[in-house]
Design a protein around this motif. Structure first.
Motif: not given
Length: 677
Positions: A1-3, A14-24, A26-34, A53-54
């Motif tokens: 597991x990634x520490x 914080x933008x990298x962790x929780x997502x930056x709307x302007x970037x391409x 995806x944040x680490x917490x968002x898993x499409x496979x779910x 996550x807000x």
């Protein structure tokens, strides 16, 4: 597991962790496979993410993912659009193909239905056969059980007929016949062996019958509703009763004969007493509780009666001792907590007496508890409480023989407590305390008539306790040794004697109290000297105070409380009071006469000296009556009246020593020889 907190990883914003709307990215917490998981739950998914996550970031990411999915779908359609359009052109003559396939399928369906019908019929037939087989098996089993029951019942009846009724009524023929059936032997017993082997033969036969009866009871319990069994119920019941009777006779015979071996087992303790104790503990556990003393005593005495009945079956004292030494006997007696029972009774009995003795005042017994005949019962609440407490100690509803020493000690304590109350509240002397509100002072200030109740009660208690009460106690302890009975008798008599010692004190208090009232009138006697000094007047009648001297005594005798005194005690008090008053009368009269003589002697010496100096004769002075003579003349008249007043009460003044001394003091010389009024 990634520490995420590992120091080797580069720090992220914080933008990298929780997502930056302007970037391409995806944040680490968002898993499409779910979203592709079969157990995906939108509510649980959002609830898990919203803790870190807000909601704005989560909503933005989900909208972005939705747009990406729509874009991907359009791309897929555009990529295979040619195949999609040409699909309709390749579907040619579909109806004819379907018609060709329908006929084989229908034929196959008919075959399957036909086969299913055959299988259902076979299965139904098989189940019917199995059911018939089960019924036949059950019927056979029942029939076999009924036949077995019939044979066993017949066998039992036959064995019972062959069973000797008692050991004493057996004969050699019967024994030989029984042993042929049981042991298969045709040889007869020798006549000398009949008495020895008959019991063993009967026991073996009973054992076989009992074993067969168990089989009958088992069959009866499993088939008791069948008519065949119902018709045999009377036979089974009769056989059971005969077996029980025979077993009882055999058991009793075994207990009566030691060559049997039953004496090794203690049936009284390990069978009867043990079962009784278990039944009481299980069915009525509250029977052993001393919290309700009356019921506890009733149950305890019932248990002793039961134990006495059991011990009555013992053949000797050694057997009784052995029975009492059994562990179950000790366990049974340990269930009865006699110590707690006595403690409760002690608080009840001693507490009732203490409550009555807490009142320093004399309190009369209520009319409901008191007979108006003063010679029969008690008058004071305190005395009544004492007698009731003493009787309760040895009453059938309270007394337990195993606590005899404790109840004896309690009885002595009750008598001692009552004696202490008499000493501290009734006959105490006030010289030991200057506090006018003390118990001693209040006791002194009590009307002496109240001590009539005390004297009556003390006399009644002494007579009752040393008579019927003591005999009752000794009857309860008659099983004790003569030494114990003698100690009990002496202990009670010594305690009763302590009450008797108060009778003279009470009597003296009453005599003193009434005498002191008369002394108040006797004090007027001191005025006689002033009345007849330096005057020629001679006394002609007694002084007025004489009539009042015995008035307190008359008031005392007229009091209704005097009815509680016996005739002997009343006469004794009357004479004692008269002697005490007369003694004080003599003392005060002696003081007056002696003082008058001293005064007259001094005056006479002064006059004689004055006459000698004047040269006058003293014959004229000597011829006059002296003041002392006049005082003695008056006192003589007074004591004559006093003697007549004593006679009214039935007292002969001449029998009182102090009166005779007073008569000798004031009577003229010609009257001193004989006292007469």
């Amino acid at each position: 597991m990634l520490d995420l907190h590992s120091p080797s990883l580069p720090s992220r914003s914080a933008a990298e962790l929780f997502g930056d709307p302007s970037g391409d990215s995806e944040p680490l917490w968002f898993k499409k496979s779910s979203f592709l998981r079969p157990d995906f739950d939108p509510e649980s998914y959002i609830a898990d993410l919203r803790s870190f996550v807000p909601l704005e970031s989560l909503g933005a990411e989900l909208r972005s993912h939705l747009a990406a999915l729509k874009s991907e779908l359009v791309e897929l359609i555009n990529r295979d659009y040619a195949d999609f359009v040409s699909l309709s052109t390749r579907l040619v003559d579909v109806d004819s193909s379907v018609a060709r396939m329908r006929a084989p399928l229908a034929e196959f369906r008919d075959k399957v239905a036909s086969l299913r019908t055959v299988l259902d019929n076979s299965l139904l037939s098989l189940r019917g056969g199995l059911h018939q087989r089960a019924e036949a098996s059950a019927a056979r089993e029942i029939l076999e059980r009924l036949l077995d029951t019939f044979h066993v019942v017949s066998k039992v009846e036959k064995l019972i007929k062959e069973l000797p009724s008692t050991l004493s009524h057996g004969s050699g023929v019967e024994i030989d016949h029984v042993e042929k059936n049981i042991l298969g032997s045709e040889s007869s017993l020798h006549p000398a062996e009949n008495g020895t082997n008959l019991g063993l033969t009967q026991s073996i036969l009973l054992e076989r019958i009992a074993s067969e009866m168990n089989r009958i009871k088992f069959s009866f319990s499993n088939a008791k509703d069948l008519p065949f069994i119902i018709n045999m119920e009377k036979r089974i019941q009769s056989a059971t009763e005969l077996l029980d009777h025979s077993l009882g006779c055999c058991f009793i015979d075994g207990l009566e004969h030691p060559n049997s071996g039953l004496h090794v087992f203690d049936f009284l303790a390990n069978s009867i007493l043990k079962e009784v104790l278990f039944a009481i503990q299980k069915g009525k556990p509250g029977a052993f509780s001393p919290g309700r003393p009356t019921e506890f005593l009733k149950n305890y005495k019932s248990s002793l009666t039961f134990l006495g009945h059991l011990e009555g079956n013992c053949s000797s004292r050694s057997v009784v001792s052995k029975f009492r030494s059994q562990a179950i006997y000790a366990d049974f007696m340990r269930q009865w907590n006699i110590g707690v029972y006595f403690s409760l009774r002690f608080q009840e009995i001693a507490g009732a007496l203490d409550s009555s003795l807490a009142d320093a005042n004399i309190t009369l017994v209520e009319d409901s508890h008191r007979n108006r005949d003063c010679q029969v019962t008690l008058t004071l609440k305190q005395s009544f409480a004492l007698l009731e407490s003493l009787r309760t100690c040895w009453s059938e509803e309270v007394f337990i023989f195993t606590c005899s020493d404790k109840f004896f000690r309690l009885s002595l304590q009750l008598l001692s407590r009552y004696s202490t109350w008499l000493s501290s509240h009734l006959v105490a002397k006030n010289a030991c305390s200057s506090d006018s509100s003390s118990n001693s002072e209040r006791a002194i200030n009590k009307p002496v008539e109240d001590f009539i109740y005390v004297m009556h009660d003390v006399g009644f208690l002494v007579a009752e306790l040393s008579g019927d009460y003591l005999e009752h106690v000794l009857r309860l302890l008659e099983s004790c040794s003569s030494e114990v009975l003698d100690l009990v008798r002496r202990g009670f008599l010594q305690a009763i004697r302590s009450l008797t010692d108060y009778l003279p004190i009470l009597k003296d208090r009453m005599v003193e109290g009434i005498s002191e009232r008369s002394v108040e009138d006797l004090k007027q006697l001191k005025g006689i000297s002033a009345t007849y000094r330096m005057t020629s007047k001679l006394p002609v009648r007694h002084s007025p105070y004489v009539s009042a001297i015995l008035r307190p005594l008359k008031t005392f005798l007229d009091d209704e409380r005097v009815a509680y005194l016996s005739k002997e005690l009343k006469n004794e008090l009357l004479h004692s009071i008269a002697e005490r008053i007369t003694s004080r009368y003599h003392e005060m009269a002696s003081d007056v006469v002696n003082l008058a003589r001293k005064t007259e002697s001094s005056l006479l010496r002064l006059r004689q000296g004055a006459q000698r100096r004047a040269g006058a004769s003293s014959d004229a002075m000597d011829s006059n009556i002296s003041d002392t003579d006049k005082i003695c003349m008056l006192l003589f008249l007074d004591i004559q009246e006093y003697g007549r007043n004593l006679a009214i009460f039935g007292i002969q003044a001449s029998h009182i020593t102090a009166f005779r001394s007073l008569w000798q003091l004031v009577a003229p010389e010609d009257r001193q020889a004989q006292i007469s009024f």
